[in-house]
Write a protein that holds these residues in place. Structure first.
Motif, PDB file in Angstrom:
ATOM      1  N   ALA A   1       0.834  -1.205   0.000  1.00 11.97           N
ATOM      2  CA  ALA A   1       0.000   0.000   0.000  1.00 11.97           C
ATOM      3  C   ALA A   1       0.867   1.253   0.000  1.00 11.97           C
ATOM      4  CB  ALA A   1      -0.942   0.004   1.199  1.00 11.97           C
ATOM      5  N   LYS A   2       1.940   1.240   0.775  1.00  6.40           N
ATOM      6  CA  LYS A   2       2.829   2.396   0.833  1.00  6.40           C
ATOM      7  C   LYS A   2       3.518   2.649  -0.510  1.00  6.40           C
ATOM      8  CE  LYS A   2       3.942   2.326   5.737  1.00  6.40           C
ATOM      9  NZ  LYS A   2       5.040   2.251   6.722  1.00  6.40           N
ATOM     10  N   VAL A   3       3.948   1.584  -1.168  1.00  6.91           N
ATOM     11  CA  VAL A   3       4.618   1.740  -2.470  1.00  6.91           C
ATOM     12  C   VAL A   3       3.655   2.320  -3.501  1.00  6.91           C
ATOM     13  CG1 VAL A   3       5.637   0.446  -4.393  1.00  6.91           C
ATOM     14  CG2 VAL A   3       6.369  -0.022  -2.054  1.00  6.91           C
ATOM     15  N   TRP A   4       2.443   1.801  -3.549  1.00  4.51           N
ATOM     16  CA  TRP A   4       1.455   2.324  -4.488  1.00  4.51           C
ATOM     17  C   TRP A   4       1.086   3.763  -4.166  1.00  4.51           C
ATOM     18  CZ3 TRP A   4       0.078   1.175  -9.177  1.00  4.51           C
ATOM     19  CH2 TRP A   4       0.306  -0.106  -9.661  1.00  4.51           C
ATOM     20  N   ALA A   5       0.890   4.077  -2.896  1.00  2.91           N
ATOM     21  CA  ALA A   5       0.543   5.446  -2.503  1.00  2.91           C
ATOM     22  C   ALA A   5       1.666   6.408  -2.872  1.00  2.91           C
ATOM     23  CB  ALA A   5       0.256   5.510  -1.013  1.00  2.91           C
ATOM     24  N   ASP A   6       2.898   5.999  -2.649  1.00  7.11           N
ATOM     25  CA  ASP A   6       4.045   6.828  -2.998  1.00  7.11           C
ATOM     26  C   ASP A   6       4.084   7.092  -4.503  1.00  7.11           C
ATOM     27  OD1 ASP A   6       6.524   8.181  -2.226  1.00  7.11           O
ATOM     28  OD2 ASP A   6       7.534   6.571  -3.327  1.00  7.11           O
ATOM     29  N   ALA A   7       3.830   6.068  -5.302  1.00 10.88           N
ATOM     30  CA  ALA A   7       3.821   6.231  -6.756  1.00 10.88           C
ATOM     31  C   ALA A   7       2.722   7.185  -7.205  1.00 10.88           C
ATOM     32  CB  ALA A   7       3.646   4.868  -7.436  1.00 10.88           C
ATOM     33  N   VAL A   8       1.561   7.102  -6.566  1.00 10.71           N
ATOM     34  CA  VAL A   8       0.454   8.007  -6.901  1.00 10.71           C
ATOM     35  C   VAL A   8       0.791   9.432  -6.484  1.00 10.71           C
ATOM     36  CG1 VAL A   8      -1.968   8.569  -6.414  1.00 10.71           C
ATOM     37  CG2 VAL A   8      -1.302   6.188  -6.828  1.00 10.71           C
ATOM     38  N   LEU A   9       1.309   9.584  -5.285  1.00 10.68           N
ATOM     39  CA  LEU A   9       1.639  10.920  -4.795  1.00 10.68           C
ATOM     40  C   LEU A   9       2.733  11.590  -5.623  1.00 10.68           C
ATOM     41  CD1 LEU A   9       1.502  10.216  -0.971  1.00 10.68           C
ATOM     42  CD2 LEU A   9      -0.027  11.703  -2.273  1.00 10.68           C
TER      43      LEU A   9
ATOM     44  N   LEU B   1      -6.933  -5.658  -5.737  1.00 10.54           N
ATOM     45  CA  LEU B   1      -6.602  -6.774  -4.847  1.00 10.54           C
ATOM     46  C   LEU B   1      -7.170  -6.493  -3.464  1.00 10.54           C
ATOM     47  CD1 LEU B   1      -2.817  -7.164  -5.722  1.00 10.54           C
ATOM     48  CD2 LEU B   1      -4.666  -8.647  -6.463  1.00 10.54           C
ATOM     49  N   SER B   2      -8.070  -7.312  -3.034  1.00 11.81           N
ATOM     50  CA  SER B   2      -8.663  -7.172  -1.708  1.00 11.81           C
ATOM     51  C   SER B   2      -9.073  -5.721  -1.477  1.00 11.81           C
ATOM     52  CB  SER B   2      -7.680  -7.668  -0.654  1.00 11.81           C
ATOM     53  OG  SER B   2      -8.265  -7.699   0.619  1.00 11.81           O
ATOM     54  N   ASN B   3      -8.536  -5.071  -0.444  1.00  8.70           N
ATOM     55  CA  ASN B   3      -8.888  -3.692  -0.118  1.00  8.70           C
ATOM     56  C   ASN B   3      -7.775  -2.706  -0.464  1.00  8.70           C
ATOM     57  OD1 ASN B   3      -7.144  -4.654   1.880  1.00  8.70           O
ATOM     58  ND2 ASN B   3      -8.036  -3.361   3.454  1.00  8.70           N
ATOM     59  N   LEU B   4      -6.873  -3.089  -1.377  1.00 10.79           N
ATOM     60  CA  LEU B   4      -5.713  -2.260  -1.687  1.00 10.79           C
ATOM     61  C   LEU B   4      -6.102  -0.876  -2.193  1.00 10.79           C
ATOM     62  CD1 LEU B   4      -2.654  -1.975  -1.845  1.00 10.79           C
ATOM     63  CD2 LEU B   4      -2.747  -2.998  -4.125  1.00 10.79           C
ATOM     64  N   ILE B   5      -7.056  -0.777  -3.086  1.00  8.77           N
ATOM     65  CA  ILE B   5      -7.460   0.516  -3.635  1.00  8.77           C
ATOM     66  C   ILE B   5      -7.973   1.425  -2.515  1.00  8.77           C
ATOM     67  CG2 ILE B   5      -9.074   1.704  -5.181  1.00  8.77           C
ATOM     68  CD1 ILE B   5      -8.932  -0.816  -6.986  1.00  8.77           C
ATOM     69  N   ALA B   6      -8.779   0.889  -1.626  1.00  6.82           N
ATOM     70  CA  ALA B   6      -9.325   1.683  -0.523  1.00  6.82           C
ATOM     71  C   ALA B   6      -8.223   2.193   0.393  1.00  6.82           C
ATOM     72  CB  ALA B   6     -10.330   0.853   0.269  1.00  6.82           C
TER      73      ALA B   6
ATOM     74  N   ALA C   1      -3.636   8.766   6.446  1.00 10.54           N
ATOM     75  CA  ALA C   1      -2.626   7.994   7.171  1.00 10.54           C
ATOM     76  C   ALA C   1      -1.307   8.729   7.092  1.00 10.54           C
ATOM     77  CB  ALA C   1      -2.503   6.589   6.580  1.00 10.54           C
ATOM     78  N   SER C   2      -0.526   8.633   8.125  1.00  8.06           N
ATOM     79  CA  SER C   2       0.768   9.307   8.126  1.00  8.06           C
ATOM     80  C   SER C   2       1.892   8.324   7.881  1.00  8.06           C
ATOM     81  CB  SER C   2       0.970  10.005   9.473  1.00  8.06           C
ATOM     82  OG  SER C   2       0.917   9.050  10.505  1.00  8.06           O
ATOM     83  N   ASN C   3       3.069   8.866   7.665  1.00  7.01           N
ATOM     84  CA  ASN C   3       4.288   8.075   7.496  1.00  7.01           C
ATOM     85  C   ASN C   3       4.269   7.162   6.288  1.00  7.01           C
ATOM     86  OD1 ASN C   3       5.231   9.235   9.866  1.00  7.01           O
ATOM     87  ND2 ASN C   3       4.387   7.584  11.121  1.00  7.01           N
ATOM     88  N   VAL C   4       4.026   7.725   5.136  1.00  8.46           N
ATOM     89  CA  VAL C   4       4.065   6.938   3.894  1.00  8.46           C
ATOM     90  C   VAL C   4       5.495   6.635   3.582  1.00  8.46           C
ATOM     91  CG1 VAL C   4       3.570   6.942   1.435  1.00  8.46           C
ATOM     92  CG2 VAL C   4       1.947   7.922   3.046  1.00  8.46           C
TER      93      VAL C   4
END
Length: 47
Positions: free
Chosen positions: A9-17, A29-34, A44-47
């Motif tokens: 989740a952190k890797v994907w969020a970082d790529a989006v940001l 995948l499961s709840n990954l998008i959410a 959430a903090s500390n990406v």
């Protein structure tokens, strides 16, 4: 399955940001998008 501390989740969020990926690119995948959405929107903090 995933939460705000999951490395996937952190890797994907970082790529989006950073603008390298869009939320629509996150795999269904499961709840990954959410979870990535929560991180990207600042829920959430500390990406």
């Amino acid at each position: 399955m995933f939460n705000e501390n999951s490395i996937v989740a952190k890797v994907w969020a970082d790529a989006v940001l950073k603008g390298n990926k869009e939320l629509s690119d996150v795999p269904n995948l499961s709840n990954l998008i959410a979870v990535v959405t929560i991180i990207v929107e600042g829920g959430a903090s500390n990406v």
